[in-house]
Design a protein around this motif. Structure first.
Motif, PDB file in Angstrom:
ATOM      1  N   ILE A 323       0.906  -1.163   0.000  1.00 42.51           N
ATOM      2  CA  ILE A 323       0.000   0.000   0.000  1.00 42.51           C
ATOM      3  C   ILE A 323       0.938   1.205   0.000  1.00 42.51           C
ATOM      4  O   ILE A 323       1.278   1.772   1.035  1.00 42.51           O
ATOM      5  CB  ILE A 323      -0.945  -0.042   1.218  1.00 42.51           C
ATOM      6  N   ASP A 324       1.405   1.545  -1.207  1.00 42.70           N
ATOM      7  CA  ASP A 324       2.605   2.370  -1.363  1.00 42.70           C
ATOM      8  C   ASP A 324       2.505   3.800  -0.867  1.00 42.70           C
ATOM      9  O   ASP A 324       3.464   4.335  -0.351  1.00 42.70           O
ATOM     10  CB  ASP A 324       3.014   2.415  -2.848  1.00 42.70           C
ATOM     11  N   ARG A 325       1.378   4.421  -1.052  1.00 47.77           N
ATOM     12  CA  ARG A 325       1.331   5.846  -0.730  1.00 47.77           C
ATOM     13  C   ARG A 325       0.888   6.107   0.702  1.00 47.77           C
ATOM     14  O   ARG A 325       0.649   7.249   1.089  1.00 47.77           O
ATOM     15  CB  ARG A 325       0.431   6.577  -1.723  1.00 47.77           C
ATOM     16  N   SER A 326       0.789   5.056   1.485  1.00 47.96           N
ATOM     17  CA  SER A 326       0.310   5.239   2.867  1.00 47.96           C
ATOM     18  C   SER A 326       1.342   5.983   3.713  1.00 47.96           C
ATOM     19  O   SER A 326       2.547   5.933   3.459  1.00 47.96           O
ATOM     20  CB  SER A 326      -0.022   3.894   3.502  1.00 47.96           C
ATOM     21  N   CYS A 327       0.851   6.696   4.708  1.00 49.72           N
ATOM     22  CA  CYS A 327       1.721   7.409   5.629  1.00 49.72           C
ATOM     23  C   CYS A 327       1.033   7.468   6.983  1.00 49.72           C
ATOM     24  O   CYS A 327      -0.044   6.883   7.156  1.00 49.72           O
ATOM     25  CB  CYS A 327       2.037   8.802   5.098  1.00 49.72           C
ATOM     26  N   HIS A 328       1.652   8.115   7.969  1.00 45.51           N
ATOM     27  CA  HIS A 328       1.002   8.192   9.277  1.00 45.51           C
ATOM     28  C   HIS A 328       1.122   9.579   9.877  1.00 45.51           C
ATOM     29  O   HIS A 328       1.961  10.379   9.462  1.00 45.51           O
ATOM     30  CB  HIS A 328       1.548   7.109  10.227  1.00 45.51           C
ATOM     31  N   LEU A 329       0.232   9.842  10.807  1.00 41.39           N
ATOM     32  CA  LEU A 329       0.219  11.126  11.498  1.00 41.39           C
ATOM     33  C   LEU A 329       1.207  11.042  12.670  1.00 41.39           C
ATOM     34  O   LEU A 329       0.954  10.344  13.653  1.00 41.39           O
ATOM     35  CB  LEU A 329      -1.197  11.422  12.004  1.00 41.39           C
ATOM     36  N   GLN A 330       2.315  11.744  12.523  1.00 32.54           N
ATOM     37  CA  GLN A 330       3.350  11.721  13.556  1.00 32.54           C
ATOM     38  C   GLN A 330       2.816  12.365  14.846  1.00 32.54           C
ATOM     39  O   GLN A 330       2.228  13.440  14.790  1.00 32.54           O
ATOM     40  CB  GLN A 330       4.568  12.498  13.055  1.00 32.54           C
ATOM     41  N   GLY A 331       3.004  11.657  15.968  1.00 34.29           N
ATOM     42  CA  GLY A 331       2.536  12.194  17.246  1.00 34.29           C
ATOM     43  C   GLY A 331       1.058  11.945  17.531  1.00 34.29           C
ATOM     44  O   GLY A 331       0.568  12.268  18.610  1.00 34.29           O
ATOM     45  N   GLY A 332       0.353  11.389  16.539  1.00 32.69           N
ATOM     46  CA  GLY A 332      -1.023  10.951  16.760  1.00 32.69           C
ATOM     47  C   GLY A 332      -2.002  12.064  17.117  1.00 32.69           C
ATOM     48  O   GLY A 332      -1.779  13.243  16.849  1.00 32.69           O
ATOM     49  N   ILE A 333      -3.100  11.643  17.731  1.00 33.43           N
ATOM     50  CA  ILE A 333      -4.164  12.585  18.108  1.00 33.43           C
ATOM     51  C   ILE A 333      -3.654  13.633  19.101  1.00 33.43           C
ATOM     52  O   ILE A 333      -4.122  14.771  19.134  1.00 33.43           O
ATOM     53  CB  ILE A 333      -5.362  11.793  18.709  1.00 33.43           C
ATOM     54  N   ASP A 334      -2.660  13.245  19.876  1.00 32.85           N
ATOM     55  CA  ASP A 334      -2.055  14.178  20.824  1.00 32.85           C
ATOM     56  C   ASP A 334      -1.512  15.407  20.071  1.00 32.85           C
ATOM     57  O   ASP A 334      -1.807  16.557  20.428  1.00 32.85           O
ATOM     58  CB  ASP A 334      -0.945  13.427  21.577  1.00 32.85           C
ATOM     59  N   ALA A 335      -0.757  15.146  18.997  1.00 28.48           N
ATOM     60  CA  ALA A 335      -0.197  16.236  18.190  1.00 28.48           C
ATOM     61  C   ALA A 335      -1.305  16.974  17.422  1.00 28.48           C
ATOM     62  O   ALA A 335      -1.265  18.201  17.272  1.00 28.48           O
ATOM     63  CB  ALA A 335       0.835  15.679  17.205  1.00 28.48           C
ATOM     64  N   TRP A 336      -2.272  16.220  16.951  1.00 30.05           N
ATOM     65  CA  TRP A 336      -3.413  16.774  16.202  1.00 30.05           C
ATOM     66  C   TRP A 336      -4.166  17.799  17.052  1.00 30.05           C
ATOM     67  O   TRP A 336      -4.497  18.904  16.601  1.00 30.05           O
ATOM     68  CB  TRP A 336      -4.330  15.618  15.811  1.00 30.05           C
ATOM     69  N   LYS A 337      -4.427  17.398  18.315  1.00 35.17           N
ATOM     70  CA  LYS A 337      -5.123  18.307  19.244  1.00 35.17           C
ATOM     71  C   LYS A 337      -4.327  19.588  19.460  1.00 35.17           C
ATOM     72  O   LYS A 337      -4.872  20.688  19.452  1.00 35.17           O
ATOM     73  CB  LYS A 337      -5.271  17.628  20.627  1.00 35.17           C
ATOM     74  N   LYS A 338      -3.000  19.422  19.652  1.00 37.41           N
ATOM     75  CA  LYS A 338      -2.155  20.590  19.909  1.00 37.41           C
ATOM     76  C   LYS A 338      -2.131  21.536  18.700  1.00 37.41           C
ATOM     77  O   LYS A 338      -1.934  22.737  18.841  1.00 37.41           O
ATOM     78  CB  LYS A 338      -0.738  20.153  20.279  1.00 37.41           C
ATOM     79  N   ALA A 339      -2.326  20.960  17.505  1.00 37.50           N
ATOM     80  CA  ALA A 339      -2.328  21.791  16.298  1.00 37.50           C
ATOM     81  C   ALA A 339      -3.718  22.379  16.011  1.00 37.50           C
ATOM     82  O   ALA A 339      -3.917  23.048  14.997  1.00 37.50           O
ATOM     83  CB  ALA A 339      -1.857  20.955  15.096  1.00 37.50           C
ATOM     84  N   GLY A 340      -4.675  22.096  16.907  1.00 42.18           N
ATOM     85  CA  GLY A 340      -6.018  22.650  16.732  1.00 42.18           C
ATOM     86  C   GLY A 340      -6.868  21.908  15.706  1.00 42.18           C
ATOM     87  O   GLY A 340      -7.824  22.461  15.165  1.00 42.18           O
ATOM     88  N   GLY A 341      -6.490  20.655  15.404  1.00 40.92           N
ATOM     89  CA  GLY A 341      -7.238  19.865  14.420  1.00 40.92           C
ATOM     90  C   GLY A 341      -8.655  19.556  14.898  1.00 40.92           C
ATOM     91  O   GLY A 341      -8.879  19.395  16.098  1.00 40.92           O
ATOM     92  N   PRO A 342      -9.624  19.497  13.948  1.00 39.92           N
ATOM     93  CA  PRO A 342     -11.004  19.214  14.335  1.00 39.92           C
ATOM     94  C   PRO A 342     -11.193  17.760  14.775  1.00 39.92           C
ATOM     95  O   PRO A 342     -10.559  16.871  14.227  1.00 39.92           O
ATOM     96  CB  PRO A 342     -11.789  19.479  13.036  1.00 39.92           C
ATOM     97  N   LEU A 343     -12.056  17.568  15.775  1.00 41.71           N
ATOM     98  CA  LEU A 343     -12.349  16.217  16.268  1.00 41.71           C
ATOM     99  C   LEU A 343     -13.855  16.066  16.472  1.00 41.71           C
ATOM    100  O   LEU A 343     -14.504  16.971  16.980  1.00 41.71           O
ATOM    101  CB  LEU A 343     -11.632  15.985  17.610  1.00 41.71           C
ATOM    102  N   LEU A 344     -14.378  14.940  16.028  1.00 40.26           N
ATOM    103  CA  LEU A 344     -15.793  14.639  16.230  1.00 40.26           C
ATOM    104  C   LEU A 344     -15.935  13.716  17.422  1.00 40.26           C
ATOM    105  O   LEU A 344     -15.132  12.810  17.618  1.00 40.26           O
ATOM    106  CB  LEU A 344     -16.369  13.943  15.007  1.00 40.26           C
ATOM    107  N   ARG A 345     -16.981  13.916  18.205  1.00 39.01           N
ATOM    108  CA  ARG A 345     -17.246  13.018  19.349  1.00 39.01           C
ATOM    109  C   ARG A 345     -18.435  12.136  19.058  1.00 39.01           C
ATOM    110  O   ARG A 345     -19.379  12.582  18.436  1.00 39.01           O
ATOM    111  CB  ARG A 345     -17.521  13.844  20.592  1.00 39.01           C
TER     112      ARG A 345
END
Ligand SMILES: [Fe+2]
Length: 345
Positions: A323-345
């Motif tokens: 699955i060649d073009r796959s990648c990952h979010l470094q630091g996970g949701i922890d980093a996402w939250k710190k960057a102000g990323g949107p989250l659904l509950r």
């Protein structure tokens, strides 16, 4: 039910291996680095799949086996949310469940020996770490230890468990293997006190030498994280800002590797597909949901989890599965939250 109490004589540490059946998933509590080969041999002999490795707290007397077990089995590493370890895959808090196939443990926050000490309750038994020992209690004079907090953890949490609950501690230095809550209440000399003040005075009078391994073990145990840099060098990592720019793009699908409890607690990235880490091999194999998304529909997969550990392992496996073009979010949701990323509950 498979239950094994394993011993490391150099540090007097007990390690526990749990599984509901032969051929099923397994969980290990407080593994010691030097004994990792022994655990893996036993896991192989019992035909188990190690899926979680847990430390009850940051140990000062031995180096944890968490990192080595993660590297060799791709299991999820687990500690409490207060832990100062750099990266563990999953962090738990009071009231959470620690679960694998057929086994569920209640999570109790029991600080005092350290501020990241947890106990795990499984029906008729409790794994008490160094909070409550057999005829003793864990020292409270370093690593943010607190004798009053420990009094509260023991008297208001552990001793409130049913009296016949079996007690399995992380250490014993005299060869004791198991006790019960009722026995400790009656006969543990440290628990024959009338108040938190009296307990604190007793603990403060102990004057113990520091553990031999402390200067080595504490720094080592704070660095158990997977080297995510190598994944980044291969171009398989996105920082939170770059990942944010991909939300809503029709050619991108975010893949959430976390468990239901983590999703409910912290929220999910909008539009993401849930594929728990434990089931990943089937999902990325031919015919699997993720292989379909990537190969047939041409989506770029962006894996994410809590801190980037599971997703870093997942992206390597996905790349191996072409699955060649796959990648990952470094630091996970922890980093996402710190960057102000949107989250659904
Ligand atoms: Fe300890």
């Amino acid at each position: 039910m498979i239950f094994r109490q394993l011993f490391d004589s150099a540090s007097g540490t007990y390690t526990y291996l749990l599984a509901s059946r032969r051929g099923g998933e397994a969980l290990i509590i407080d593994p010691v680095l030097e004994k990792v080969d022994r655990y893996l041999q036993l896991i192989h002999e019992l035909d188990l799949k190690l899926v979680k490795a847990v430390d009850t707290h940051l140990h000062a007397d031995h180096i944890t086996g968490l990192g080595a077990l993660r590297d060799r089995t791709h299991c999820i590493t687990v500690m409490g949310e207060q832990s100062k370890a750099d990266v563990v895959s999953m962090r738990l808090a009071e009231g959470d469940k620690l679960a694998i196939e057929g086994v569920s443990l209640d999570v109790l926050y029991t600080p005092g020996h350290t501020d990241d000490s947890y106990s795990y309750v499984m029906r008729d038994r409790v794994f008490s770490g160094d909070t409550l020992l057999i005829r003793g209690t864990g020292r409270t004079d370093f690593q943010n230890g607190d004798s009053r907090a420990q009094y509260n953890s023991i008297f208001n949490k552990l001793l409130k468990l049913p009296q016949e609950t079996m007690l399995f501690p992380a250490h014993d230095y005299k060869g004791e293997t198991v006790s019960t809550i009722g026995e400790e209440k009656a006969f543990n000399p440290r628990l024959q006190v009338k108040s938190a003040d009296e307990y604190a005075a007793l603990m403060n009078s102990l004057n113990l030498p520091n553990p031999k391994m402390m200067d080595v073990a504490v720094p080592a145990n704070m660095k158990v994280g997977l080297a995510q840099d190598e994944i980044a060098r291969r171009g398989w990592a996105l920082n939170a800002a770059d990942a944010l720019a991909l939300v809503g793009r029709p050619d991108v699908t975010f893949i959430d590797l976390r468990e239901d409890t983590e999703r409910e607690k912290h929220g999910v990235i909008p539009g993401s597909v849930h594929a728990p880490y434990a089931g990943l091999p089937a999902e990325i194999a031919p015919g699997g949901k993720l292989q379909e998304l990537a190969a047939s529909i041409g989506k770029r997969l962006v894996f994410y989890c809590a801190f980037g550990e599971r997703s870093a392992m997942a992206v390597q496996e996905a790349q191996h599965a072409r699955i060649d073009r796959s990648c990952h979010l470094q630091g996970g949701i922890d980093a996402w939250k710190k960057a102000g990323g949107p989250l659904l509950r």
